[in-house]
Design an enzyme around this catalytic site. Structure first.
Site, short mmCIF file in Angstrom:
data_model
loop_
_atom_site.label_atom_id
_atom_site.label_comp_id
_atom_site.label_asym_id
_atom_site.label_seq_id
_atom_site.Cartn_x
_atom_site.Cartn_y
_atom_site.Cartn_z
N ASP A 61 28.58 25.47 25.93
CA ASP A 61 28.99 24.15 25.84
C ASP A 61 28.81 23.39 27.40
O ASP A 61 29.08 24.54 28.45
CB ASP A 61 30.99 24.91 26.12
CG ASP A 61 31.15 25.49 25.24
OD1 ASP A 61 30.82 26.03 23.97
OD2 ASP A 61 32.25 25.87 25.15
N LYS B 124 33.70 19.38 22.12
CA LYS B 124 35.36 19.72 22.63
C LYS B 124 35.73 19.05 23.63
O LYS B 124 35.46 18.56 24.47
CB LYS B 124 34.63 21.01 23.69
CG LYS B 124 35.27 22.06 24.79
CD LYS B 124 34.16 23.09 25.44
CE LYS B 124 35.42 24.04 25.75
NZ LYS B 124 34.52 24.79 26.47
N LYS C 76 36.30 21.29 19.23
CA LYS C 76 36.82 22.33 20.03
C LYS C 76 37.77 22.12 20.98
O LYS C 76 37.50 21.12 21.43
CB LYS C 76 35.38 23.23 20.33
CG LYS C 76 36.53 24.75 21.33
CD LYS C 76 35.20 25.31 22.42
CE LYS C 76 35.60 26.16 23.00
NZ LYS C 76 35.07 27.43 23.87
#
Length: 228
Positions: A89, A151, A180
């Site tokens: 991430d 995300k 996400k």
């Protein structure tokens, strides 16, 4: 809907101890979450604890500000993968986006993507700091770079995921890009709102609380709530 498989079970407290990470991993195994998300320092431990499970190891890169150089992010990502991380991430360089230096933003993402040997890349755009036009632009860049996820948030800025931001991303993303939602998701209702808006992964430190409220039996992949 197997809600447990949406969850990246997260502990990104800088005070987290070995026992905290062991607890996180044991909970992830018990509930069969998608992954645990930990700082790079704890990737070797999480990888060891989860070795015989189906739970992936996720870590964060350039976190939480995104202001390290792309070369530093690439090194950090390679190091994390070599130590057992399967999901990365990465926080974008928000200043570069604000400067409209889209070439830099895109190259940074591509260089990290190419460095991690086919493992999952989630690009954190920190929606709370962006305008709607900037969210759309980042969605387009994520489409173009063929990353796995966009995300919403680090959870360390002004606020976390919002339904309207997930809906906006969902409107402009291609069929390959997943979303996400992360930051401030602490209950089943909020999680389901994010999923209904288009999220396919949820980053939360409240995974056990969410699943305990969702399921009244001991089968964590059951559909008892839906059947009521």
């Amino acid at each position: 809907m197997e809600l447990n498989k949406y969850i990246d079970h997260t502990n990104l407290k800088n005070t987290a101890t070995l026992k905290d990470i062991e607890k996180l991993c044991n909970e992830a195994i018990e509930y069969n979450f998608a992954s645990v998300c930990v700082y790079p320092y704890y990737v070797p431990l999480a990888s060891k604890l989860l070795k015989k499970s189906n739970v992936e190891v996720c870590t964060v890169i350039g976190f939480p500000s995104g202001m390290s150089t792309k070369e530093a992010k690439v090194y950090e990502a390679i190091d994390a993968v070599e130590k057992g991380a399967k999901e990365i991430d990465m926080v974008i360089n928000i200043a570069a986006l604000k400067n409209k230096d889209y070439k830099y933003v895109k190259e940074e993402i591509e260089e990290v993507r190419d460095a991690i040997d086919g493992n999952t890349l989630k690009v954190i755009i920190e929606t709370c700091l962006l305008t709607p036009k900037e969210i759309i632009k980042m969605t387009e860049i994520c489409n173009e770079t063929f990353v796995n996820f966009i995300k919403t948030s680090t959870g360390f800025s002004e606020y976390g995921a919002r339904v309207e931001d997930v809906e906006l991303i969902n409107k402009y993303k291609n069929d390959l890009l997943e979303i996400k939602a992360s930051g401030g998701i602490r209950d089943i209702d909020t999680m389901e709102d994010m999923i209904n808006a288009g999220a396919t992964r949820i980053g939360t430190s409240s995974g056990v609380k969410i699943m305990s409220g969702h399921c009244e039996c001991k089968n964590h992949t059951c559909h008892c709530k839906e059947e009521k």
